[in-house]
Design a protein around this motif. Structure first.
Motif, mmCIF file in Angstrom:
data_model
loop_
_atom_site.group_PDB
_atom_site.id
_atom_site.type_symbol
_atom_site.label_atom_id
_atom_site.label_comp_id
_atom_site.label_asym_id
_atom_site.label_seq_id
_atom_site.Cartn_x
_atom_site.Cartn_y
_atom_site.Cartn_z
ATOM 1 N N GLN A 167 0.882 -1.186 0.000
ATOM 2 C CA GLN A 167 0.000 0.000 0.000
ATOM 3 C C GLN A 167 0.914 1.230 0.000
ATOM 4 N N TYR A 168 1.545 1.451 -1.136
ATOM 5 C CA TYR A 168 2.630 2.438 -1.191
ATOM 6 C C TYR A 168 2.153 3.876 -0.985
ATOM 7 N N GLN A 169 1.003 4.201 -1.561
ATOM 8 C CA GLN A 169 0.528 5.587 -1.476
ATOM 9 C C GLN A 169 0.318 6.011 -0.021
ATOM 10 N N ARG A 170 -0.222 5.088 0.742
ATOM 11 C CA ARG A 170 -0.465 5.356 2.163
ATOM 12 C C ARG A 170 0.865 5.646 2.880
ATOM 13 N N SER A 171 1.872 4.829 2.580
ATOM 14 C CA SER A 171 3.201 5.019 3.175
ATOM 15 C C SER A 171 3.783 6.369 2.793
ATOM 16 N N ILE A 172 3.666 6.684 1.514
ATOM 17 C CA ILE A 172 4.226 7.946 1.009
ATOM 18 C C ILE A 172 3.622 9.122 1.767
ATOM 19 N N GLU A 173 2.301 9.102 1.902
ATOM 20 C CA GLU A 173 1.613 10.213 2.581
ATOM 21 C C GLU A 173 2.110 10.369 4.016
ATOM 22 N N ILE A 174 2.290 9.250 4.703
ATOM 23 C CA ILE A 174 2.733 9.313 6.104
ATOM 24 C C ILE A 174 4.154 9.862 6.193
ATOM 25 N N TYR A 175 5.053 9.314 5.387
ATOM 26 C CA TYR A 175 6.451 9.770 5.453
ATOM 27 C C TYR A 175 6.581 11.251 5.083
ATOM 28 N N GLU A 176 5.831 11.667 4.074
ATOM 29 C CA GLU A 176 5.901 13.081 3.669
ATOM 30 C C GLU A 176 5.357 13.984 4.767
ATOM 31 N N ASP A 177 4.293 13.526 5.409
ATOM 32 C CA ASP A 177 3.684 14.311 6.489
ATOM 33 C C ASP A 177 4.656 14.455 7.665
ATOM 34 N N ILE A 178 5.312 13.358 8.024
ATOM 35 C CA ILE A 178 6.278 13.398 9.135
ATOM 36 C C ILE A 178 7.452 14.307 8.770
ATOM 37 N N ALA A 179 7.889 14.233 7.525
ATOM 38 C CA ALA A 179 8.994 15.097 7.069
ATOM 39 C C ALA A 179 8.598 16.563 7.199
ATOM 40 N N ARG A 180 7.377 16.857 6.780
ATOM 41 C CA ARG A 180 6.876 18.240 6.835
ATOM 42 C C ARG A 180 6.862 18.746 8.279
ATOM 43 N N GLN A 181 6.391 17.897 9.186
ATOM 44 C CA GLN A 181 6.345 18.288 10.604
ATOM 45 C C GLN A 181 7.753 18.484 11.167
ATOM 46 N N SER A 182 8.653 17.593 10.780
ATOM 47 C CA SER A 182 10.011 17.618 11.341
ATOM 48 C C SER A 182 10.790 18.856 10.919
ATOM 49 N N LEU A 183 10.460 19.378 9.747
ATOM 50 C CA LEU A 183 11.200 20.534 9.231
ATOM 51 C C LEU A 183 11.159 21.728 10.169
ATOM 52 N N SER A 184 10.022 21.892 10.837
ATOM 53 C CA SER A 184 9.880 23.089 11.673
ATOM 54 C C SER A 184 10.437 22.882 13.082
ATOM 55 N N ASN A 185 11.044 21.725 13.311
ATOM 56 C CA ASN A 185 11.634 21.459 14.625
ATOM 57 C C ASN A 185 13.146 21.335 14.474
ATOM 58 N N ASN A 186 13.861 22.190 15.187
ATOM 59 C CA ASN A 186 15.316 22.237 15.018
ATOM 60 C C ASN A 186 16.019 20.928 15.349
ATOM 61 N N LEU A 187 15.422 20.153 16.256
ATOM 62 C CA LEU A 187 16.052 18.880 16.622
ATOM 63 C C LEU A 187 15.749 17.793 15.598
ATOM 64 N N LEU A 188 14.564 17.867 15.012
ATOM 65 C CA LEU A 188 14.127 16.785 14.118
ATOM 66 C C LEU A 188 14.477 17.027 12.654
ATOM 67 N N LYS A 189 14.873 18.260 12.323
ATOM 68 C CA LYS A 189 15.016 18.575 10.893
ATOM 69 C C LYS A 189 16.128 17.776 10.207
ATOM 70 N N TYR A 190 17.079 17.270 11.005
ATOM 71 C CA TYR A 190 18.159 16.494 10.383
ATOM 72 C C TYR A 190 17.698 15.084 9.997
ATOM 73 N N GLY A 191 16.522 14.691 10.477
ATOM 74 C CA GLY A 191 15.976 13.380 10.105
ATOM 75 C C GLY A 191 15.096 13.433 8.871
ATOM 76 N N VAL A 192 14.876 14.649 8.370
ATOM 77 C CA VAL A 192 13.951 14.826 7.242
ATOM 78 C C VAL A 192 14.407 14.037 6.018
ATOM 79 N N LYS A 193 15.707 14.067 5.741
ATOM 80 C CA LYS A 193 16.193 13.381 4.530
ATOM 81 C C LYS A 193 15.911 11.878 4.599
ATOM 82 N N GLY A 194 15.935 11.322 5.818
ATOM 83 C CA GLY A 194 15.616 9.899 5.997
ATOM 84 C C GLY A 194 14.165 9.606 5.656
#
Lengths: 289, 293
Positions: A167-194
């Protein structure tokens, strides 16, 4: 060991006797609860897990009679932890009861915690579909309570298993959403590329070169530093290899990345799926010529 | 089940707060417990509209019982539900009320957090209001001498300003972050904040303001000796020389890459206007200085 077992049975018999006798203003339930607790502890010391579990359930019932819902829920949790050693289904059932009670008394973060535990039990039993259901519920509860870190942990599990279930689309949406959230957090932004790499690998599995290219553009827009990372390079090179239908290049690109950052089993599994599709395409081409 | 039917619990609670011939004073203690149970029942049943109303009433009850902390908690729950229901004005009102209640019991940190939660919820739908909430959240922490706890709020507010294309305000907020960082010796955050401000001014094509900002910030010793200062200096020099390639190269540098992602986005789009005009102005000034006639 035998000593503990004898004591446990003794406490249990006394508790049962209390319940069947007369008592004033619910005091018999209090006394019985106390005895069931001692009995369950002794069963645990005797490593008699099934008996300990069933005794904790009796304790939970006493606490429910006493309207001590929090204690009842905790007893169900203790029962679940005992059953975990011998009977996963019973363990899940007890945790489910605990979750229902925690919901009733408004302890949603506790409910979320035990929903996650149920998901982990299903995961350990390789029942991925059920694990996903419970991880999703847990994430939902954590989000309601604004415990975003735990919510994201559960969501990542959902994404991981969804990809395994194709169910790839579902996975994509979740990972992109987490990346978006992480960007605005200085501690989490380095995990965005993962996270974006994971989303990108799921895009590759969908076998749509245009979608991959669009996704990479979107990721660059989301995180301007992404285009300078090895993760971006990997995705772009794989996309090029797929476009050229070049299995050799595909393998080379992954080998090079893996030599510096070893790929975990999840990524390896998905990339193998991509490779299989690519090989199949190459064979088709050969058949046509 | 009847006993725990949230509608019945609400009705029972309402009854206990209404005065009648037989009830001369409201029984807030019993009513509040019932409101809390009802709110919980509604929430589990995903009836968010009624859950929100129940939490509001539970909050009012806790206030009447002189328990502002619990009242604030219930207000936050009501606000979170209003957010799910997309009732944006209620989100503002509830989080503001929660913040006031936290302040009432002398807890500035949760008071600020409540406003920040509200601001985050409103970033897309009511951006102006979100900025106001962020600003108030920062002020609460500044007044309490906890500037360090406000760093993320300054950044978040700046991001909203940038989204609204209010670049001067965005840069001002970054300078405010710089000042706060200076107070608590957070040199790295301070230097990044100043470079952020300079990049924002350049993106808004206000070279004069960017240069003024650079000169002002260079009065501060910590910034003067930093990588961020060197980067800003090179960037401004490239602008003065009208060297587009150099500007683009600096925008790709690691110093810029370590700034907030919104600022990195702006930096990667530099230069936004015609930089050759700046060079022409510079040459004219040089001629004027040497003009003896």
């Amino acid at each position: 060991m035998g000593d503990h077992l004898a004591r446990a049975e003794d406490f249990e018999n006394k508790a049962e006797k209390k319940l069947s006798g007369w008592g004033l203003f619910g005091s018999k339930f209090e006394d019985a609860a106390d005895l069931f607790d001692k009995s369950a502890n002794s069963y645990k010391l005797a490593k008699s897990w099934d008996k300990a579990g069933s005794t904790y359930i009796k304790l939970a019932n006493c606490n429910l009679k006493l309207e001590s819902k929090h204690e009842a829920a905790q007893a169900y949790v203790d029962a679940a932890h005992c059953y975990k050693k011998t009977n996963i289904n019973e363990s899940v059932s007890c945790l489910d009861n605990a979750v229902n009670i925690f919901c009733e008394i408004g302890r949603l973060s506790m409910a979320a915690r035990y929903l996650k535990e149920i998901a982990e039990l299903y995961e350990s039993e390789q029942n991925i579909e059920q694990a996903v259901v419970y991880y999703e519920k847990s994430a939902d509860f954590y989000e309601n309570e604004e415990v975003n870190t735990s919510a994201n942990q559960c969501k990542q599990k959902v994404a991981q298993f969804s990809a395994q279930l194709e169910q790839y689309q579902r996975s994509i949406e979740i990972y992109e959403d987490i990346a978006r959230q992480s960007l605005s957090n200085n501690l989490l932004k380095y995990g965005v590329k993962g996270h974006l790499l994971n989303a990108g690998i799921c895009q590759l599995c969908k076998d749509d070169v245009i979608a991959i290219t669009n996704a990479l553009e979107r990721y660059q827009d989301l995180d301007p530093t992404f285009s300078g990372t090895r993760e971006y390079r990997l995705l772009a090179d794989i996309a090029a290899a797929i476009d050229e239908e070049d299995v050799g290049k595909f393998t080379e690109v992954i080998k090079e990345f893996d030599s510096m950052t070893p790929l975990d089993s999840w990524k390896t599994t998905l990339l193998l799926r991509v490779k299989e599709k690519l090989k199949a395409k190459e064979l088709e081409e050969d058949d046509l010529t | 089940m009847a006993a725990s039917d949230p509608n019945k619990l609400m009705a029972k609670a309402d009854k206990q707060t209404r005065l009648s011939l037989t009830r001369w004073s409201a029984d807030w203690k019993s009513a509040t417990v019932l409101y809390e149970q009802a709110a919980n029942g509604f929430r589990v049943a995903k009836d968010y509209e009624n859950a929100k109303i129940a939490y509001e009433k539970a909050s009012k009850g806790q206030e009447m019982l002189s328990s502002p902390w619990d009242a604030a908690k219930h207000m936050e729950s009501a606000a979170a539900l209003a957010k799910d229901l997309r009732h944006w004005q209620e989100v503002v009102d509830f989080y503001r009320r929660a913040s006031e209640l936290y302040m009432e019991c002398g807890r500035p940190q949760p008071a600020s957090d409540a406003l920040a939660k509200g601001a985050r919820a409103l970033e897309d739908s009511m951006s102006e209001e979100a900025i106001q909430l962020y600003t108030d959240a920062c002020t609460i922490l500044e007044d309490d001498g906890r500037e360090q706890m406000a760093f993320d709020l300054y950044r978040a507010a700046t991001n909203v300003y940038i989204k609204l294309e209010k670049y001067t305000d965005a840069a001002s907020f970054m300078l405010r972050l710089g000042l706060a960082a200076d107070k608590c010796n957070a040199t790295n955050s301070q230097c990044k904040a100043y470079l952020n401000a300079i990049v924002i001014y350049l993106y808004a094509h206000d070279f004069i303001q960017a240069e003024k900002c650079y000169n002002d910030c260079s009065q501060i010793d910590a910034f003067l000796r930093s990588d961020q200062n060197r980067c800003a200096s090179k960037l401004l020099a490239a602008y003065r020389d009208g060297d587009v390639e150099e500007i683009k190269r600096i925008a790709q540098s690691s110093v810029i890459s370590h700034l907030d992602h919104v600022i990195v986005k702006l930096a990667r789009k530099l230069p936004t206007g015609d930089v050759s005009a700046l060079k022409a102005e510079d040459e004219e000034e040089a001629l004027d200085e040497n003009d003896l006639t």
